[in-house]
Design a protein around this motif. Sequence first.
Motif, mmCIF file in Angstrom:
data_model
loop_
_atom_site.group_PDB
_atom_site.id
_atom_site.type_symbol
_atom_site.label_atom_id
_atom_site.label_comp_id
_atom_site.label_asym_id
_atom_site.label_seq_id
_atom_site.Cartn_x
_atom_site.Cartn_y
_atom_site.Cartn_z
ATOM 1 N N PRO A 197 0.838 -1.209 0.000
ATOM 2 C CA PRO A 197 0.000 0.000 0.000
ATOM 3 C C PRO A 197 0.866 1.250 0.000
ATOM 4 O O PRO A 197 2.002 1.247 0.462
ATOM 5 C CB PRO A 197 -0.809 -0.124 1.297
ATOM 6 N N ASP A 198 0.287 2.299 -0.508
ATOM 7 C CA ASP A 198 1.008 3.555 -0.533
ATOM 8 C C ASP A 198 1.217 4.065 0.882
ATOM 9 O O ASP A 198 0.417 3.850 1.778
ATOM 10 C CB ASP A 198 0.213 4.595 -1.324
ATOM 11 N N ARG A 199 2.283 4.753 1.045
ATOM 12 C CA ARG A 199 2.580 5.387 2.323
ATOM 13 C C ARG A 199 2.417 6.872 2.091
ATOM 14 O O ARG A 199 3.075 7.440 1.221
ATOM 15 C CB ARG A 199 4.015 5.037 2.709
ATOM 16 N N ARG A 228 -8.331 5.753 12.462
ATOM 17 C CA ARG A 228 -8.455 4.486 13.177
ATOM 18 C C ARG A 228 -8.021 3.385 12.229
ATOM 19 O O ARG A 228 -8.336 3.419 11.042
ATOM 20 C CB ARG A 228 -9.889 4.257 13.645
ATOM 21 N N GLU A 229 -7.291 2.414 12.799
ATOM 22 C CA GLU A 229 -6.825 1.280 12.000
ATOM 23 C C GLU A 229 -8.014 0.569 11.383
ATOM 24 O O GLU A 229 -9.027 0.329 12.037
ATOM 25 C CB GLU A 229 -6.057 0.306 12.892
ATOM 26 N N ASP A 230 -7.868 0.204 10.099
ATOM 27 C CA ASP A 230 -8.966 -0.463 9.394
ATOM 28 C C ASP A 230 -8.439 -1.784 8.848
ATOM 29 O O ASP A 230 -7.621 -1.802 7.930
ATOM 30 C CB ASP A 230 -9.471 0.434 8.271
ATOM 31 N N SER A 245 -9.027 -2.348 5.123
ATOM 32 C CA SER A 245 -8.113 -1.636 4.235
ATOM 33 C C SER A 245 -6.833 -2.422 4.036
ATOM 34 O O SER A 245 -6.270 -2.450 2.948
ATOM 35 C CB SER A 245 -7.777 -0.263 4.804
ATOM 36 N N THR A 246 -6.399 -3.074 5.128
ATOM 37 C CA THR A 246 -5.179 -3.861 5.035
ATOM 38 C C THR A 246 -5.334 -4.972 4.009
ATOM 39 O O THR A 246 -4.452 -5.245 3.208
ATOM 40 C CB THR A 246 -4.826 -4.444 6.399
ATOM 41 N N ARG A 294 -7.416 -4.936 1.532
ATOM 42 C CA ARG A 294 -7.562 -4.351 0.219
ATOM 43 C C ARG A 294 -6.211 -4.002 -0.363
ATOM 44 O O ARG A 294 -6.002 -4.052 -1.564
ATOM 45 C CB ARG A 294 -8.435 -3.099 0.319
ATOM 46 N N PHE A 295 -5.280 -3.667 0.487
ATOM 47 C CA PHE A 295 -3.954 -3.312 0.001
ATOM 48 C C PHE A 295 -3.330 -4.476 -0.766
ATOM 49 O O PHE A 295 -2.665 -4.295 -1.760
ATOM 50 C CB PHE A 295 -3.017 -2.953 1.163
#
Lengths: 295, 488
Positions: free
Chosen positions: B31-33, B43-45, B48-49, B51-52
């Motif tokens: 994932p992009d930084r 908030r941590e999702d 999303s992790t 999806r990365f």
Amino acid sequence: MTATARSADLLPPGLLAGLGGLEIVARQVVAGFISGLHRSPFLGAGEEFTRHRSYQQGDDVRHIDWRLFARTDRLYVKEFREDSNLQAFLLLDTSSSMGFGSEPSKLRYASYLAAALAHVMLRAGDAVGLATTGPHGVRLALPSRNRSGHLHEVLLALERLRAEGTGSLADALDGVGQALRRQGRVLILSDFLDDTGLLDAVGRLRARGDEVIGFRVATPVELGLQPLGPARFFDPERPGAEIAAAPGDDPQFRTRVAAWYDGLAAGFHERGAELVPLTTDAPIGHALRSWLALR
Amino acid sequence: MIAFGAPGALVAGAMLAGFVFVLHLLAPRPPDRAPLPTARFLREDARSTLRFRRRPTDPGVLALRMLLALLLGALFSAPRWRPDREDGSTRVVLLDRGAGMAGVWAEARAAAAREAGVEGTWIVPFASVPGTAVPAADTSAVAEQGTTGEESSYLVALRALRGALPHTTTRDVEAVLITRPRWSAWDAQLGLLRAEAWPGPLRVVAVGEGAAGGEDPSGRTPGADAHRTGPAGAPGDPSASTRGAGMPAGARVDPGAPAPLRAALEVLGYRVAESAPEGDAPTLHFVSVAAALQPALDRARRLGDTVLVVAPAADALPPPLNALWDAEGWATTAAAAAPSGLRVGNRRLPLHDARLEPGRAAAPAEGRLLPVVRVDGGPVAAALPWGAGCVVRYGAPWEAGREDPSYPALIRTLVDGCRSADDATGADAALDEAARALLAGGAPAPVAAAALGPGPGRPLEGWLLAAALLVAVAETVRVTRLERGRRS
């Protein structure tokens, strides 16, 4: 492009035209030694009669109102409102978080705003100085002055600003307070993400009688007003911590940010200061006029 | 138009590009930084992790890599830019430089100069291998090279013609062959491969027709011999005598002549006798003893006999017969042929006999003829017109090459005497009409060059290589920037 030309860019003609006629009127009485447009906390002979008071031993006999004496057979002296020049400092937050955003960045937007404020205040006869945050407290870029060519110096100094490193806004406020020889005005242009000791520093300035106005500069992305895709996000001033998130999918992100700034604004208000919220997508002239119209 | 020498490489390049695309879809992308000053409010999702992990790679990098694969495929497909051929016809002249052209080279040069008078003509010399095509302006340079000592091949000529096509820019090609049409240049495969070697017609410019040696321009059919008596090969048998009018009908052989020679002569149709010939009919004399030499020479002078002299009688030949070639060219022992064979006229006879010893090259003395030479040019037999007849001196053992299939041809050449040798290389049988017709290949008409082979074109590999390098650099730069952005 030379620094002179770039400094002219900071005051684009359209902005100047929009600000024409506006004057910043100090909400509080500020001591000054040059007659200007602002009330002085020290009432005395001046251009504008304000009230009568009973004659006291030592008053200047020239101020006795003989007409009132003739009517009342009692001695009264006239009091006048004496406007004096304001000593102001523009304090810009140049920490690395202010480099966020593009076209313009927060620092660039704040520089535009500072240039506009300097122009208005210098035209009103105020003395304007420039200070920035630094690693060791405040960095005084320009002393508070009002002389020919000072606006140009302010613009040049603004042009040279770069967002880098960290700096305590509270320490910078204390430094500015020490630089002010008399009561004055401090205009803070920052994103106010570093609030450590900030409200206490504001309170100290207010206790001295200084006027404090904060201009909160933020980008729509930071406020959650524009969706962001998922990524590993990090605070530029705290690069070690990363958080994988999707702000666009987090409706509470915007609420949390808004709550933070609302709390900060409340703290400013409690201390008699003012916090003006601005976003970098808003035209500076329009935002400034809207704020001034409320004063 | 663009032509591809290896179109399969294009397909390979497309498959490679597809493979790159699939790899990019399957490969996980980090994932992009991204910087965000208000990140502490995030908030941590966990979703999303996940999806990365499925995120495709940068589309710009993917596009560059696919383009690179396609360019590599195009590069290896041997592309050439071939502009359309112009209207008109180009003449390609095949110039025979074989050994058989030695006596007619001047005539061939003149013919080449005439044919090259048309603008845009190309000259292709050939012998046993094709030469390099040269423009008509360089015809004189080719002509000055003269002939080679090699036997030419018409099949090689036709293939050289096809090889000259890339030099032509017109739609049609006209082919001209300048040669002395003869069997020695006729490739055994030509009958089968004529259409494949060159499908169009060939205008044959025959030089040397009617030269010394009695060649009939209409072509002699092997086997025609009105004077041969006795058993002979079937009509049309190329091994049969090609004697024309005036050849001896009978043969007188010395009593000392070896038996194999008598047998060879009988096979060839001669009536062999040991007694002195009667009458005035031309006779073939085989002389191996000195005592029989002078009477044979007298008859030859008066009646046109052919006298074939072999050692040791050859040593008794009177002047000038004793110097049928210059003194240095004649070995005191029996002259011999190199083991690789003899050259009879323009035909090589691959005689292999241990008794054939190598000699030295020599030129015939003035007025002498060499019907048989070694392949390196050394004399084996010399002939000299002698009054109405001919004297032939043979310098190899009669037994040499007796078992060789070429032996009858050797004997035949020797007995032809002065009629078989018209120059140092000798005559060769002219092509008959059937062979000429096959060589000419039908009605004269230009051939569509584009249908036969590639025309001139510009290679595009250089441009494609440069483009591929640029794309590779661009891909590297983009990947580097992405990595830096990610790390920052």
